[in-house]
Enzyme design. Structure first.
Site, PDB file in Angstrom:
ATOM      1  N   LYS A   1      -6.543 -12.385  -7.670  1.00  0.00           N
ATOM      2  CA  LYS A   1      -5.744 -11.156  -7.557  1.00  0.00           C
ATOM      3  C   LYS A   1      -4.870 -11.062  -8.789  1.00  0.00           C
ATOM      4  O   LYS A   1      -4.575 -12.067  -9.434  1.00  0.00           O
ATOM      5  CB  LYS A   1      -4.855 -11.213  -6.315  1.00  0.00           C
ATOM      6  CG  LYS A   1      -4.378  -9.858  -5.843  1.00  0.00           C
ATOM      7  CD  LYS A   1      -5.456  -9.155  -5.058  1.00  0.00           C
ATOM      8  CE  LYS A   1      -4.950  -7.894  -4.405  1.00  0.00           C
ATOM      9  NZ  LYS A   1      -5.880  -7.420  -3.384  1.00  0.00           N
TER      10      LYS A   1
HETATM   11  P1  NAD Z   1      -2.783   3.048  -2.491  1.00  0.00           P
HETATM   12  O1  NAD Z   1      -1.953   2.867  -3.686  1.00  0.00           O
HETATM   13  O2  NAD Z   1      -3.987   3.911  -2.584  1.00  0.00           O
HETATM   14  O3  NAD Z   1      -1.887   3.571  -1.253  1.00  0.00           O
HETATM   15  C1  NAD Z   1      -0.730   2.920  -0.843  1.00  0.00           C
HETATM   16  C2  NAD Z   1      -0.078   3.745   0.251  1.00  0.00           C
HETATM   17  O4  NAD Z   1       1.037   3.024   0.758  1.00  0.00           O
HETATM   18  C3  NAD Z   1       0.449   5.100  -0.214  1.00  0.00           C
HETATM   19  O5  NAD Z   1       0.245   6.071   0.793  1.00  0.00           O
HETATM   20  C4  NAD Z   1       1.958   4.838  -0.355  1.00  0.00           C
HETATM   21  O6  NAD Z   1       2.732   5.996  -0.191  1.00  0.00           O
HETATM   22  C5  NAD Z   1       2.181   3.892   0.794  1.00  0.00           C
HETATM   23  N1  NAD Z   1       3.412   3.118   0.651  1.00  0.00           N
HETATM   24  C6  NAD Z   1       3.845   2.434  -0.432  1.00  0.00           C
HETATM   25  N2  NAD Z   1       5.042   1.890  -0.184  1.00  0.00           N
HETATM   26  C7  NAD Z   1       5.367   2.218   1.092  1.00  0.00           C
HETATM   27  C8  NAD Z   1       6.476   1.970   1.929  1.00  0.00           C
HETATM   28  N3  NAD Z   1       7.488   1.233   1.494  1.00  0.00           N
HETATM   29  N4  NAD Z   1       6.473   2.496   3.179  1.00  0.00           N
HETATM   30  C9  NAD Z   1       5.439   3.224   3.631  1.00  0.00           C
HETATM   31  N5  NAD Z   1       4.363   3.493   2.882  1.00  0.00           N
HETATM   32  C10 NAD Z   1       4.326   3.007   1.621  1.00  0.00           C
HETATM   33  O7  NAD Z   1      -3.208   1.546  -2.036  1.00  0.00           O
HETATM   34  P2  NAD Z   1      -4.466   1.103  -1.181  1.00  0.00           P
HETATM   35  O8  NAD Z   1      -5.563   0.747  -2.118  1.00  0.00           O
HETATM   36  O9  NAD Z   1      -4.698   2.073  -0.090  1.00  0.00           O
HETATM   37  O10 NAD Z   1      -3.940  -0.279  -0.579  1.00  0.00           O
HETATM   38  C11 NAD Z   1      -3.125  -0.338   0.590  1.00  0.00           C
HETATM   39  C12 NAD Z   1      -3.136  -1.757   1.137  1.00  0.00           C
HETATM   40  O11 NAD Z   1      -4.481  -2.147   1.425  1.00  0.00           O
HETATM   41  C13 NAD Z   1      -2.600  -2.824   0.183  1.00  0.00           C
HETATM   42  O12 NAD Z   1      -1.979  -3.844   0.933  1.00  0.00           O
HETATM   43  C14 NAD Z   1      -3.862  -3.373  -0.458  1.00  0.00           C
HETATM   44  O13 NAD Z   1      -3.682  -4.683  -0.975  1.00  0.00           O
HETATM   45  C15 NAD Z   1      -4.788  -3.353   0.735  1.00  0.00           C
HETATM   46  N6  NAD Z   1      -6.216  -3.361   0.394  1.00  0.00           N
HETATM   47  C16 NAD Z   1      -6.762  -2.420  -0.401  1.00  0.00           C
HETATM   48  C17 NAD Z   1      -8.127  -2.448  -0.667  1.00  0.00           C
HETATM   49  C18 NAD Z   1      -8.801  -1.382  -1.475  1.00  0.00           C
HETATM   50  O14 NAD Z   1     -10.042  -1.368  -1.493  1.00  0.00           O
HETATM   51  N7  NAD Z   1      -8.093  -0.456  -2.096  1.00  0.00           N
HETATM   52  C19 NAD Z   1      -8.920  -3.466  -0.114  1.00  0.00           C
HETATM   53  C20 NAD Z   1      -8.337  -4.414   0.715  1.00  0.00           C
HETATM   54  C21 NAD Z   1      -6.978  -4.354   0.980  1.00  0.00           C
END
Ligand code: NAD
Length: 415
Positions: free
Chosen positions: A100
């Site tokens: 990561k």
């Molecule tokens: P993203 O940047 O597309 O979206 C993040 C979302 O979280 C946004 O809607 C943002 O407004 C919200 N957010 C941020 N801070 C916040 C807060 N303090 N309170 C409430 N909402 C808040 O990110 P993503 O890719 O959707 O990733 C989200 C989670 O999923 C992360 O933990 C990431 O590690 C995990 N994840 C992502 C993937 C992937 O394929 N993108 C895969 C596995 C896990």
């Protein structure tokens, strides 16, 4: 954050009666990289950021994991999240290890060109220690297909055409059909399995969701398409609720335009933090880590929590939720759909052969349901919760691979 992921690890390691020496072999990262990125902003000011990449374990294959652009990014975050990737790739049994990384910048305050320059500098600084058979980045918080395209381009300038260096690329640039929605789709399958464990089904179940980015928005859309009712959604700017169920496609359009769900007219506004205590059957944290902690876990009203985000539940909260009888589907199982389709993308890149969407989705569904069933079975066998069972399964798989590749003096029994 690292301490929390280690606590979950040790809980499972205790169950396996794992020797301290083996714990250290499995917990110690292979490589920790820190780079400084100094460049100019579009208007000639100085920008100086720090980038991180932690390659945790490669016993089962090249390291694999996302790149996160966020001001809070640091070595502790990268190491903890890399750890989780090692266990996650083992649970869905894809031939990768865990990594990561990220940069401590805030893309919301940067122009597209600034983000591109910072990305290219990062790749330039790391290029000798990443690669299609070494370490393959992917999107995470605040990174997307555009960022992946820049990484591929920068890396290819040095090493020749290399689509397999990253996953989550644009479709027209050797990305995979279905990758963008894969994590959300996997979350939906995990939720279906969890509901089945509780004798329920998706249709008619109510869901509250924190985070409406890549993972949250696709999960919401797919859950709603299958009859689930998304009754509340919150992000970093606020929340919106509708007890009859939000119009998810309209909310997706609004959020794409306004970069938040706040202000959406198809429901009532609320302050985002209330989402954790929302009266719904299911709570899906899909934003950042530590969303459910010792201060709010007692207020959770959902009967099922599906961890779409990485590390959204602190160990203290985990204990409180268990006491309340809440079924938690842990991150390393629930959000593994993303890395599963990343593997499909990488395989397509290596073979230079494109899969059709139906095949991607069918293989993803098979993989998620098989992984869930394996974890459920082990949880029953060991009379433990899904998280401990998931860690146990992962430790066994990674441990066996690691110990076959570098034997220790004594015989180690991994159960
Ligand atoms: P993203 O940047 O597309 O979206 C993040 C979302 O979280 C946004 O809607 C943002 O407004 C919200 N957010 C941020 N801070 C916040 C807060 N303090 N309170 C409430 N909402 C808040 O990110 P993503 O890719 O959707 O990733 C989200 C989670 O999923 C992360 O933990 C990431 O590690 C995990 N994840 C992502 C993937 C992937 O394929 N993108 C895969 C596995 C896990």
């Amino acid at each position: 954050m690292l301490e929390a992921s280690h606590r979950y690890f040790h809980r499972a390691a205790d169950l396996l009666d794992l020797a301290p020496k083996v714990r250290e072999v499995l917990l110690t990262p292979n490589r920790v990289i820190k780079v400084e990125i100094v460049d100019e902003t579009d208007d000639g000011k100085l920008m100086h950021y720090t980038g991180f990449r932690v390659q945790h374990n490669s016993a089962r294959g090249p390291c694999k994991g996302g790149l996160r652009y966020h001001p809070a990014m640091d070595e502790d975050h990268a190491t903890a999240l890399a750890n989780l990737m090692t266990w996650k790739t083992a649970i869905v049994d894809v031939p990768f290890g865990g990594a990561k990384g990220g940069i401590n910048c805030d893309p919301n305050e940067m122009s597209r060109f600034e983000i591109e320059r910072v990305t290219r500098r990062f790749v330039d600084r790391c290029k000798e220690v990443i690669g299609p058979t070494i370490d393959i980045p992917a999107p995470d918080v605040n990174t997307n297909a555009d960022v992946m395209a820049w990484i591929m381009d920068e890396y290819s300038r040095h090493y020749g055409f290399s689509p397999g260096i990253v996953t989550g690329k644009p479709l027209h640039l050797f990305g995979s059909d279905g990758r963008e929605e894969a994590t959300g789709r996997g979350v939906m399958y995990a939720l279906e399995e969890a509901l089945r464990d509780r004798g329920r089904e998706l249709s008619g179940s109510t869901v509250a969701l924190q985070g409406f980015g890549n993972v949250g928005s696709h999960a919401a859309r797919l859950i709603a398409e299958r009859g689930g009712k998304i009754v509340a959604v919150a992000d970093h700017k606020g929340g919106v609720s509708n007890e009859k169920g939000l119009d998810v496609p309209a909310l997706v359009t609004w959020a794409a335009e306004h970069r938040t769900v706040a202000g959406f007219a198809g429901g009532d506004a609320f302050s985002g933090s209330e989402i954790i205590a929302w009266p719904a059957d299911v709570l899906i944290p899909a934003a950042l880590e530590d969303a459910i902690d010792g201060t709010n876990a007692d207020q959770v009203r959902a009967q099922i929590v599906v961890e779409a985000a990485n590390a959204p539940t602190t160990p203290e909260a985990d204990t409180i939720l268990a006491r309340k009888g809440v079924l938690i589907v842990p991150d390393i199982l629930a959000n593994a759909g993303g890395v599963t389709v990343s593997y499909f993308e990488w395989a397509q890149n290596i073979q230079q052969f494109r899969w059709e969407l139906d095949r991607v989705n069918a293989e993803l569904e098979k993989s998620m349901r098989r992984a869930y069933a394996g974890v459920r079975e082990l949880a029953k066998e060991k009379s433990t919760d899904l998280r401990t069972a998931a860690f146990t399964l992962a430790i066994q798989r990674v441990g066996r691979a690691a110990l076959s590749r570098r034997s220790l003096r004594e015989n180690i029994d991994l159960g």
